[in-house]
Design a protein around this motif. Structure first.
Motif, mmCIF file in Angstrom:
data_model
loop_
_atom_site.group_PDB
_atom_site.id
_atom_site.type_symbol
_atom_site.label_atom_id
_atom_site.label_comp_id
_atom_site.label_asym_id
_atom_site.label_seq_id
_atom_site.Cartn_x
_atom_site.Cartn_y
_atom_site.Cartn_z
ATOM 1 N N ASP A 1 -25.047 43.734 2.674
ATOM 2 C CA ASP A 1 -25.594 44.051 4.578
ATOM 3 C C ASP A 1 -24.433 42.979 5.621
ATOM 4 O OD1 ASP A 1 -26.656 45.751 6.432
ATOM 5 O OD2 ASP A 1 -28.677 44.279 6.461
ATOM 6 N N PHE A 2 -23.912 42.404 4.774
ATOM 7 C CA PHE A 2 -23.153 41.516 4.864
ATOM 8 C C PHE A 2 -21.909 42.190 5.550
ATOM 9 C CE2 PHE A 2 -21.848 41.333 0.644
ATOM 10 C CZ PHE A 2 -20.675 40.811 0.599
ATOM 11 N N THR A 3 -21.592 42.876 5.592
ATOM 12 C CA THR A 3 -20.243 43.464 5.708
ATOM 13 C C THR A 3 -20.423 43.825 7.259
ATOM 14 O OG1 THR A 3 -20.758 45.301 4.275
ATOM 15 C CG2 THR A 3 -18.984 43.951 3.903
ATOM 16 N N VAL A 4 -21.688 43.801 7.517
ATOM 17 C CA VAL A 4 -21.403 44.217 9.180
ATOM 18 C C VAL A 4 -23.031 44.138 9.490
ATOM 19 C CG1 VAL A 4 -22.402 46.932 10.203
ATOM 20 C CG2 VAL A 4 -21.288 47.075 8.258
ATOM 21 N N SER A 5 -21.867 43.373 10.794
ATOM 22 C CA SER A 5 -23.161 42.472 11.551
ATOM 23 C C SER A 5 -24.416 43.708 12.260
ATOM 24 C CB SER A 5 -22.645 42.612 13.055
ATOM 25 O OG SER A 5 -21.394 41.782 12.962
ATOM 26 N N PRO A 6 -25.502 43.056 12.066
ATOM 27 C CA PRO A 6 -26.932 44.145 12.244
ATOM 28 C C PRO A 6 -27.127 44.222 13.705
ATOM 29 C CG PRO A 6 -27.267 41.323 11.248
ATOM 30 C CD PRO A 6 -26.030 41.783 11.415
ATOM 31 N N GLY A 7 -27.158 45.631 13.419
ATOM 32 C CA GLY A 7 -26.959 46.869 14.985
ATOM 33 C C GLY A 7 -25.840 47.130 15.498
ATOM 34 N N LYS A 8 -24.893 46.548 14.652
ATOM 35 C CA LYS A 8 -23.101 47.532 15.034
ATOM 36 C C LYS A 8 -23.095 49.102 14.550
ATOM 37 C CE LYS A 8 -18.648 46.642 14.671
ATOM 38 N NZ LYS A 8 -17.334 45.914 13.282
ATOM 39 N N THR A 9 -22.918 49.449 15.599
ATOM 40 C CA THR A 9 -22.597 50.784 15.733
ATOM 41 C C THR A 9 -21.028 51.316 16.397
ATOM 42 O OG1 THR A 9 -23.859 51.021 18.170
ATOM 43 C CG2 THR A 9 -25.338 51.167 16.446
ATOM 44 N N GLY A 10 -21.067 52.030 15.753
ATOM 45 C CA GLY A 10 -19.664 53.005 16.668
ATOM 46 C C GLY A 10 -18.410 53.075 15.705
ATOM 47 N N PHE A 11 -18.999 52.047 14.428
ATOM 48 C CA PHE A 11 -17.947 52.393 13.422
ATOM 49 C C PHE A 11 -17.828 53.938 12.571
ATOM 50 C CE2 PHE A 11 -21.489 49.744 11.744
ATOM 51 C CZ PHE A 11 -21.443 50.249 10.456
ATOM 52 N N ARG A 12 -16.610 53.260 11.826
ATOM 53 C CA ARG A 12 -16.503 55.016 11.037
ATOM 54 C C ARG A 12 -17.666 54.224 9.585
ATOM 55 N NH1 ARG A 12 -10.510 55.487 8.551
ATOM 56 N NH2 ARG A 12 -10.521 56.180 10.741
ATOM 57 N N GLY A 13 -18.275 55.120 9.779
ATOM 58 C CA GLY A 13 -19.403 55.273 8.184
ATOM 59 C C GLY A 13 -20.609 55.338 8.739
ATOM 60 N N ALA A 14 -20.709 54.496 10.374
ATOM 61 C CA ALA A 14 -21.922 53.927 10.443
ATOM 62 C C ALA A 14 -23.433 54.989 10.209
ATOM 63 C CB ALA A 14 -22.128 53.620 11.837
ATOM 64 N N GLU A 15 -23.412 56.081 10.081
ATOM 65 C CA GLU A 15 -24.669 56.693 10.061
ATOM 66 C C GLU A 15 -24.386 56.339 9.105
ATOM 67 O OE1 GLU A 15 -25.041 61.777 10.128
ATOM 68 O OE2 GLU A 15 -24.835 60.692 11.917
ATOM 69 N N GLU A 16 -24.067 56.777 7.246
ATOM 70 C CA GLU A 16 -23.651 57.089 5.533
ATOM 71 C C GLU A 16 -24.489 55.461 5.880
ATOM 72 O OE1 GLU A 16 -24.059 58.524 2.309
ATOM 73 O OE2 GLU A 16 -24.541 59.386 4.654
ATOM 74 N N HIS A 17 -24.046 54.400 6.741
ATOM 75 C CA HIS A 17 -24.574 52.949 6.435
ATOM 76 C C HIS A 17 -25.506 52.812 6.624
ATOM 77 C CE1 HIS A 17 -24.355 48.268 6.328
ATOM 78 N NE2 HIS A 17 -25.184 48.101 7.306
ATOM 79 N N TYR A 18 -26.291 53.007 7.680
ATOM 80 C CA TYR A 18 -27.336 52.814 8.257
ATOM 81 C C TYR A 18 -28.119 54.214 7.320
ATOM 82 C CZ TYR A 18 -25.666 49.394 11.076
ATOM 83 O OH TYR A 18 -25.723 48.495 11.480
ATOM 84 N N ARG A 19 -27.917 55.266 6.926
ATOM 85 C CA ARG A 19 -28.783 56.095 6.323
ATOM 86 C C ARG A 19 -28.994 55.982 4.984
ATOM 87 N NH1 ARG A 19 -28.549 60.698 2.453
ATOM 88 N NH2 ARG A 19 -26.762 59.885 2.547
ATOM 89 N N LEU A 20 -28.746 54.771 4.326
ATOM 90 C CA LEU A 20 -28.387 54.373 2.510
ATOM 91 C C LEU A 20 -29.134 52.957 2.679
ATOM 92 C CD1 LEU A 20 -25.081 56.126 1.211
ATOM 93 C CD2 LEU A 20 -27.315 56.644 1.182
ATOM 94 N N LYS A 21 -28.981 52.485 4.162
ATOM 95 C CA LYS A 21 -29.611 51.109 3.781
ATOM 96 C C LYS A 21 -30.629 50.450 2.961
ATOM 97 C CE LYS A 21 -31.165 47.649 7.440
ATOM 98 N NZ LYS A 21 -29.979 46.333 6.799
ATOM 99 N N GLY A 22 -31.599 49.397 2.020
ATOM 100 C CA GLY A 22 -32.419 49.722 1.095
ATOM 101 C C GLY A 22 -32.139 50.614 -0.172
ATOM 102 N N LYS A 23 -31.295 51.392 -0.302
ATOM 103 C CA LYS A 23 -31.145 52.141 -1.130
ATOM 104 C C LYS A 23 -29.544 51.432 -2.421
ATOM 105 C CE LYS A 23 -32.751 56.008 1.195
ATOM 106 N NZ LYS A 23 -32.461 57.539 1.690
ATOM 107 N N GLU A 24 -29.538 51.002 -2.178
ATOM 108 C CA GLU A 24 -28.311 49.471 -2.602
ATOM 109 C C GLU A 24 -28.490 49.919 -4.294
ATOM 110 O OE1 GLU A 24 -30.224 48.208 -0.182
ATOM 111 O OE2 GLU A 24 -28.528 47.643 1.528
ATOM 112 N N ARG A 25 -27.936 49.978 -4.943
ATOM 113 C CA ARG A 25 -28.030 50.151 -6.440
ATOM 114 C C ARG A 25 -27.737 49.204 -6.943
ATOM 115 N NH1 ARG A 25 -22.609 53.731 -7.845
ATOM 116 N NH2 ARG A 25 -21.752 52.571 -6.161
ATOM 117 N N PHE A 26 -27.382 48.104 -6.444
ATOM 118 C CA PHE A 26 -26.641 46.393 -6.832
ATOM 119 C C PHE A 26 -26.669 46.040 -5.430
ATOM 120 C CE2 PHE A 26 -22.946 48.644 -7.077
ATOM 121 C CZ PHE A 26 -22.131 47.422 -6.236
ATOM 122 N N LYS A 27 -27.216 44.282 -5.940
ATOM 123 C CA LYS A 27 -26.162 43.062 -4.990
ATOM 124 C C LYS A 27 -25.522 42.932 -5.023
ATOM 125 C CE LYS A 27 -30.262 43.315 -2.539
ATOM 126 N NZ LYS A 27 -30.742 43.326 -0.803
#
Length: 73
Positions: free
Chosen positions: A1-27
């Motif tokens: 999550d450190f690669t995207v500012s919290p609440g940032k929208t309108g960037f390529r892949g934003a929808e997928e990024h937020y859809r997968l939040k909390g489902k990361e395979r690793f940290k």
């Protein structure tokens, strides 16, 4: 999550990024390694005798006189 500012929208892949939040395979973590020789890429990382991840990048720091790296855990 450190690669995207919290609440940032309108960037390529934003929808997928937020859809997968909390489902990361690793940290990704910074780790201090034993010894002065840097670990090889792909070297296992252990905690309490159990493999918990792999080193993705490592180097020796003359400033702190320790080997350190980045690992996927």
């Amino acid at each position: 999550d450190f690669t995207v500012s919290p609440g940032k929208t309108g960037f390529r892949g934003a929808e997928e990024h937020y859809r997968l939040k909390g489902k990361e395979r690793f940290k990704i973590f910074g780790v201090l390694l034993e010894g002065k020789e840097p670990a090889d890429e792909g070297a296992p990382v252990y905690r309490d005798g159990k493999k918990v991840g792999v080193v993705t990048c490592a180097m020796y720091s003359p400033l702190v006189q320790k080997s350190m790296g980045i690992a996927r855990l």
